[in-house]
Structures are given as structure tokens and as C-alpha cells.
Design an enzyme around this catalytic site. Structure first.
Site, PDB file in Angstrom:
ATOM      1  N   ILE A  80       0.908  -1.160   0.000  1.00  0.00           N
ATOM      2  CA  ILE A  80       0.000   0.000   0.000  1.00  0.00           C
ATOM      3  C   ILE A  80       0.943   1.205   0.000  1.00  0.00           C
ATOM      4  CG2 ILE A  80      -0.197  -0.137   2.539  1.00  0.00           C
ATOM      5  CD1 ILE A  80      -2.925   1.145   2.407  1.00  0.00           C
ATOM      6  N   SER A  81       0.692   2.184  -0.872  1.00  0.00           N
ATOM      7  CA  SER A  81       1.621   3.314  -1.004  1.00  0.00           C
ATOM      8  C   SER A  81       1.654   4.174   0.253  1.00  0.00           C
ATOM      9  CB  SER A  81       1.205   4.196  -2.185  1.00  0.00           C
ATOM     10  OG  SER A  81       1.090   3.439  -3.357  1.00  0.00           O
TER      11      SER A  81
END
Ligand code: SAH
Length: 231
Positions: A80-81
């Protein structure tokens, strides 16, 4: 007696809203120190980041790190960024109510949820079938009925729903897929990381004006690679 009532109320409150309240302060702090202090000003973007419970998009063992200033593993070698990158990519595509969005790389579904807080519809494609399934279920449980998740290779976009006002690609390509620029509407905006896995990649913005694509480099980033399905 009064103290007992207060304690009972707190216990009940924590049981009814266990996850939401526990992370409220962490989320506000993330928005202030990682997002606002670094120059993101778009009110809709800030509102979405303040609202979406990021801790519900990460594996349980990482919940307490959900609001940290970094990407996190979500399984299957994917991530997940970092919150700031999600905010930056959201602001740069100018999201607003009536716009139709395509995201390539659903992952946890977090970026899709942020976009769905602002826009009418988000179509999102994920190549890892397990992640597509997990995020479909997660987003459904959270009530995001304006997000449509598809399992598959996003290289060819989603012609049935094109054109898109916004396209967000969250995996790094070596070459920009032509189907994606073809499916961008007039004045549409596409944000995409370009570069190899072990290199620093360029985050590029493509804008379609009079049918022509104008490219610019926004910043430098590190994303997981864009994978192609084997036929
Ligand atoms: N937007 C995600 C970040 C995901 S990381 C989030 O908010 O959590 C990038 C994702 O792109 C990974 O889940 C990876 O499996 C996916 N991906 C890579 N190549 C792809 C392709 N060709 N089509 C669709 N998804 C792809």
C-alpha cells in the site's frame, strides 16, 4: 457512582467503535504532518485522507503502523503506497464529483477508496486474483458501492467504460500503455510511475488536449513493477 457510569460509558463506546476511534488521532496527525505540512492543499483530497480508515486496508499485524510515513506490505509481494504519495497522486489528477476514474493496481483498495470519496465512480483493476478478491470484499463491507473491482491485467484499460477523466496507475511501467492514453477523455489526466524496478522512477502526468498528449515529470518515486499476464 458517577465515576462508575463514566467508566461503563467508555467501555461501551470502545466496544461499539473499537477501530474507528482508536486511530482517529493517528489519522489526523498523519494528515497534518505528512500531507498538509508537505504542501497538499486540495480540500477534497485532505477531507478524503482524514475520513478513510487506512488501518482497515493493511494486514492486522501492521494496523498500528497504518498511519506511519511509509508504504507497507499487503501480501503477495505488493504494498500500500505511502500516505503522502496517495494524497499527491489524488490532488494532481484534479478529482471532482462528476468525474469517471480508472485505477490500475487496486492492491488494498485504499487509493480507490480515497478517489471514491471525491468522484462518482471508480473502476479499478488488480492483477493478483487474491488481492482483487480481498479488496472487493473489503470495499463492499465498507459501503463503497461506487467502486468496481476487476481481476486481471490492466494493460488494456477497461474499454467498456472508457473514456475516463482520470487514470491513476499505481505500479511502475517501463513504457506507457497506449490503451490507457487512448481511453483518456479530452482534458483527462493520467498519472503514472515510469521506470525500472531497481531504479528511481519518474512520476509522470499526461494531459490530453485537442486529442494530443502532453507529458510532464512531477517527481521521483519508487513503486512495485507493473506485471503483464502470461497468455
Ligand atoms: N493502489 C494500491 C497500491 C497497490 S501496489 C493501494 O492503494 O493499496 C500496485 C498494485 O498493482 C499491486 O497490487 C499489483 O499486483 C498491481 N499490478 C501490477 N501490475 C498490474 C497490472 N498489469 N494490472 C493490474 N494490476 C497490476
Amino acid at each position: 457512582m458517577r465515576l462508575a457510569v463514566v467508566i461503563i460509558c467508555i467501555i461501551m463506546w470502545e466496544n461499539i467503535f473499537p477501530q474507528i476511534d482508536k486511530y482517529y488521532a493517528a489519522r489526523n496527525n498523519m494528515v497534518k504532518t505528512q500531507i498538509i505540512d508537505r504542501g497538499i492543499t486540495d480540500a477534497a483530497t485532505l477531507n478524503a485522507l482524514s475520513k478513510v480508515p487506512r488501518h482497515l486496508f493493511v494486514p492486522k499485524e501492521n494496523m498500528n503502523n497504518a498511519y506511519a510515513d511509509c508504504p507497507l506490505p499487503i501480501g503477495y509481494g505488493q504494498t500500500i503506497s505511502q500516505p503522502y504519495i496517495v494524497a499527491y497522486m489524488t490532488e494532481v489528477v484534479n478529482p471532482s464529483k462528476k468525474k469517471k476514474v480508472l485505477e490500475i493496481g487496486t492492491g488494498s483498495g485504499y487509493q480507490a477508496a480515497i478517489l471514491a470519496e471525491i468522484t462518482d465512480t471508480v473502476y479499478t483493476i488488480e492483477i493478483v486474483p487474491e488481492l482483487a478478491k480481498e479488496s472487493t470484499e473489503r470495499l463492499r463491507q465498507m459501503g463503497y458501492n461506487n467502486i468496481v473491482v476487476k481481476s486481471g491485467d490492466g494493460y488494456n484499460g477497461w474499454p467498456e467504460h472508457a473514456p475516463f477523466d482520470i487514470i491513476v496507475v499505481t505500479a511502475a511501467v517501463t513504457d506507457i500503455p497506449k490503451p490507457l492514453t487512448d481511453q483518456l477523455s479530452e482534458n483527462g489526466r493520467l498519472v503514472i510511475p515510469v521506470g525500472g524496478v531497481s531504479e528511481v522512477q519518474e512520476l509522470m502526468l499526461l494531459v490530453k488536449k485537442n486529442g494530443k498528449i502532453k507529458k510532464s515529470i512531477l517527481t521521483y518515486v519508487r513503486f512495485v513493477p507493473f506485471i503483464r499476464s502470461k497468455k
